[in-house]
Design a protein around this motif. Structure first.
Motif, mmCIF file in Angstrom:
data_model
loop_
_atom_site.group_PDB
_atom_site.id
_atom_site.type_symbol
_atom_site.label_atom_id
_atom_site.label_comp_id
_atom_site.label_asym_id
_atom_site.label_seq_id
_atom_site.Cartn_x
_atom_site.Cartn_y
_atom_site.Cartn_z
ATOM 1 N N GLU A 87 -6.136 2.033 -0.015
ATOM 2 C CA GLU A 87 -5.783 3.327 0.351
ATOM 3 C C GLU A 87 -5.301 3.432 1.898
ATOM 4 O O GLU A 87 -4.290 4.283 2.471
ATOM 5 C CB GLU A 87 -6.998 4.536 0.229
ATOM 6 C CG GLU A 87 -7.246 4.666 -1.259
ATOM 7 C CD GLU A 87 -8.295 5.704 -1.258
ATOM 8 O OE1 GLU A 87 -8.837 6.269 -0.383
ATOM 9 O OE2 GLU A 87 -8.861 6.069 -2.529
ATOM 10 N N ASP A 88 -6.128 2.808 2.868
ATOM 11 C CA ASP A 88 -5.554 2.933 4.096
ATOM 12 C C ASP A 88 -4.236 2.257 4.381
ATOM 13 O O ASP A 88 -3.468 2.724 5.050
ATOM 14 C CB ASP A 88 -6.789 2.115 5.075
ATOM 15 C CG ASP A 88 -7.943 2.992 5.245
ATOM 16 O OD1 ASP A 88 -7.890 4.226 4.981
ATOM 17 O OD2 ASP A 88 -9.125 2.209 5.816
ATOM 18 N N LEU A 89 -3.927 0.989 3.676
ATOM 19 C CA LEU A 89 -2.936 0.461 4.109
ATOM 20 C C LEU A 89 -1.675 1.241 3.440
ATOM 21 O O LEU A 89 -0.543 1.034 3.906
ATOM 22 C CB LEU A 89 -3.081 -1.009 3.145
ATOM 23 C CG LEU A 89 -4.091 -2.137 3.909
ATOM 24 C CD1 LEU A 89 -4.114 -3.241 2.992
ATOM 25 C CD2 LEU A 89 -3.315 -2.349 4.995
ATOM 26 N N THR A 90 -1.904 1.835 2.231
ATOM 27 C CA THR A 90 -0.850 2.512 1.784
ATOM 28 C C THR A 90 -0.252 3.655 2.301
ATOM 29 O O THR A 90 0.701 4.095 2.615
ATOM 30 C CB THR A 90 -1.157 3.054 0.166
ATOM 31 O OG1 THR A 90 -2.320 3.636 0.146
ATOM 32 C CG2 THR A 90 -1.021 1.683 -0.919
ATOM 33 N N ARG A 91 -1.576 4.491 3.017
ATOM 34 C CA ARG A 91 -1.257 5.540 3.909
ATOM 35 C C ARG A 91 -0.553 5.011 5.105
ATOM 36 O O ARG A 91 0.443 5.691 5.792
ATOM 37 C CB ARG A 91 -2.539 6.037 4.471
ATOM 38 C CG ARG A 91 -2.564 7.254 5.494
ATOM 39 C CD ARG A 91 -3.742 7.657 5.883
ATOM 40 N NE ARG A 91 -4.417 6.792 6.495
ATOM 41 C CZ ARG A 91 -4.525 6.327 7.842
ATOM 42 N NH1 ARG A 91 -3.257 6.723 8.486
ATOM 43 N NH2 ARG A 91 -5.180 5.334 8.243
ATOM 44 N N ILE A 92 -0.839 3.830 5.650
ATOM 45 C CA ILE A 92 -0.118 3.355 7.165
ATOM 46 C C ILE A 92 1.295 2.947 6.839
ATOM 47 O O ILE A 92 2.285 3.305 7.461
ATOM 48 C CB ILE A 92 -1.037 2.195 7.530
ATOM 49 C CG1 ILE A 92 -2.221 2.595 8.031
ATOM 50 C CG2 ILE A 92 -0.011 1.450 8.654
ATOM 51 C CD1 ILE A 92 -3.349 1.379 8.414
ATOM 52 N N ALA A 93 1.344 2.502 5.587
ATOM 53 C CA ALA A 93 2.689 1.637 5.142
ATOM 54 C C ALA A 93 3.671 3.117 5.128
ATOM 55 O O ALA A 93 4.748 3.132 5.597
ATOM 56 C CB ALA A 93 2.677 1.153 4.048
ATOM 57 N N LYS A 94 3.330 4.129 4.300
ATOM 58 C CA LYS A 94 4.010 4.904 4.119
ATOM 59 C C LYS A 94 4.314 6.081 5.355
ATOM 60 O O LYS A 94 5.465 6.353 5.618
ATOM 61 C CB LYS A 94 3.296 6.104 3.081
ATOM 62 C CG LYS A 94 3.475 5.519 1.601
ATOM 63 C CD LYS A 94 2.819 6.597 0.742
ATOM 64 C CE LYS A 94 2.672 5.872 -0.820
ATOM 65 N NZ LYS A 94 1.787 6.857 -1.383
ATOM 66 N N GLY A 95 3.375 5.939 6.150
ATOM 67 C CA GLY A 95 3.335 6.790 7.348
ATOM 68 C C GLY A 95 4.418 6.106 8.279
ATOM 69 O O GLY A 95 5.381 6.828 9.220
ATOM 70 N N ALA A 96 4.515 4.784 8.268
ATOM 71 C CA ALA A 96 5.331 4.064 9.147
ATOM 72 C C ALA A 96 6.744 4.247 8.701
ATOM 73 O O ALA A 96 7.757 4.358 9.468
ATOM 74 C CB ALA A 96 5.118 2.638 9.164
#
Length: 319
Positions: A103-112
């Motif tokens: 969840e953290d990784l997908t959030r960070i990737a989408k945000g970036a």
């Protein structure tokens, strides 16, 4: 409640110690290794599962998985499984990180990606992504230098058990100093790109067996005023590219060397590493919310001293 958590986690950490500081080579449900065969070819499925356990329980603790994967099989009389086998089963640890932090990784990737599209270069997720990328560069750079200028690095004296013991002792002292002096003021939302680069430089020290990637980054994080849990959490994320690259580079050579029967132990080791890595990640993050790193400091010190003592007594060969 805090005491029970601490005891639970200490018991998990002690499981590796039982193997690592064995006073004599134990023959645990294994066939004698063939000295003419090295690496995964000499591992049976049970041995691979045990080494997956060692990998999983030590990769994310600041006690050096490389050191334990070198010392434990030698102490058990199995021989050195080799750098390639060690690197490949680390892919199981990466699977655990991806699983735990999905969840953290997908959030960070989408945000970036969103920040890049909107040209919002001050976005936190984008800066965190860049920090992880910058933090990966040092270990890749120094790793390539080693491959280029020290072609036989895998068999060099720096990978000897004695060198691993010394590295463990030195890093226990540095972590102890960081634990004493670290201010532990900043949380995960206060990470910067500079933090990524500095922790990346610390991560590159893990190219020296016995230093510990998580140990060096956690030590650096404490010196950089990060909270213990924040330093560990960022260390896990920072390790994803580095460990994945190392595993994939070695995977090709391993697959080219092993026979059909040799693949099964490799798969068993990766699965075992994934399961126990997940347990280790969850346990460490929970542990560091309320506890210090002293249990690891004393363990690393005892681990190094025990190895040097075993070498001096002739119980272990300094190979």
């Amino acid at each position: 409640m805090a005491l029970s958590k601490r005891l639970w986690f200490v018991l998990i950490s002690a499981a590796s110690a039982i193997f690592a500081v064995a006073a004599f080579p134990l023959k645990v449900m294994s066939t004698p290794p063939n000295p003419e065969v090295s690496g995964v070819q000499q591992m049976n499925i049970l041995q691979a599962i045990v080494l997956g356990f060692v990998q999983g329980m030590t990769e994310f603790l600041p006690i050096s998985s490389t050191a334990h994967l070198k010392v434990v099989p030698i102490a058990l009389g199995w021989g050195d499984p080799g750098v390639a086998f060690t690197a490949v089963i680390q892919l199981g640890s990466i699977a655990a990180v991806l699983w735990y932090f999905w969840e953290d990784l997908t959030r960070i990737a989408k945000g970036a990606f969103r920040a890049i599209a909107q040209k919002d270069y001050a976005d936190y997720d984008l800066r965190l992504s860049i920090g992880i990328a910058l933090g990966t560069l040092p270990i890749v750079f120094f790793g390539l230098l080693i491959k280029r200028f020290i072609p036989d690095y895998d068999n060099s004296p720096i990978r000897s058990i004695g060198a691993i013991a010394i590295a463990s002792i030195v890093m226990s002292i540095l972590l102890g100093i960081a634990e004493k002096l670290g201010k532990r003021q900043r949380d995960f939302e206060q990470l910067t790109m500079n933090d990524g680069l500095l922790m990346g430089l610390a991560q590159s020290l893990a190219l020296i067996p016995g230093v510990s990637r998580s140990g060096s980054t956690l030590t650096a994080g404490l010196f950089m005023t990060l909270q213990r849990e924040t330093a560990a959490r960022f260390s896990f994320l920072l390790g994803i590219p580095a460990i994945t690259l190392a595993g994939l580079v070695e995977l090709k050579s391993v697959l080219g060397e092993v026979s059909g029967t040799g693949i099964l132990p490799l798969i068993a080791g990766v699965i075992s590493a994934a399961i126990f890595s997940y347990i280790s990640i969850a346990g460490l993050l929970r542990f560091l919310k309320t506890q210090s790193t002293w249990v690891f400091i004393w363990y690393r010190l005892a681990f190094g001293v025990a190895i040097l003592g075993a070498i001096s007594a002739g119980i272990l060969k300094n190979s």
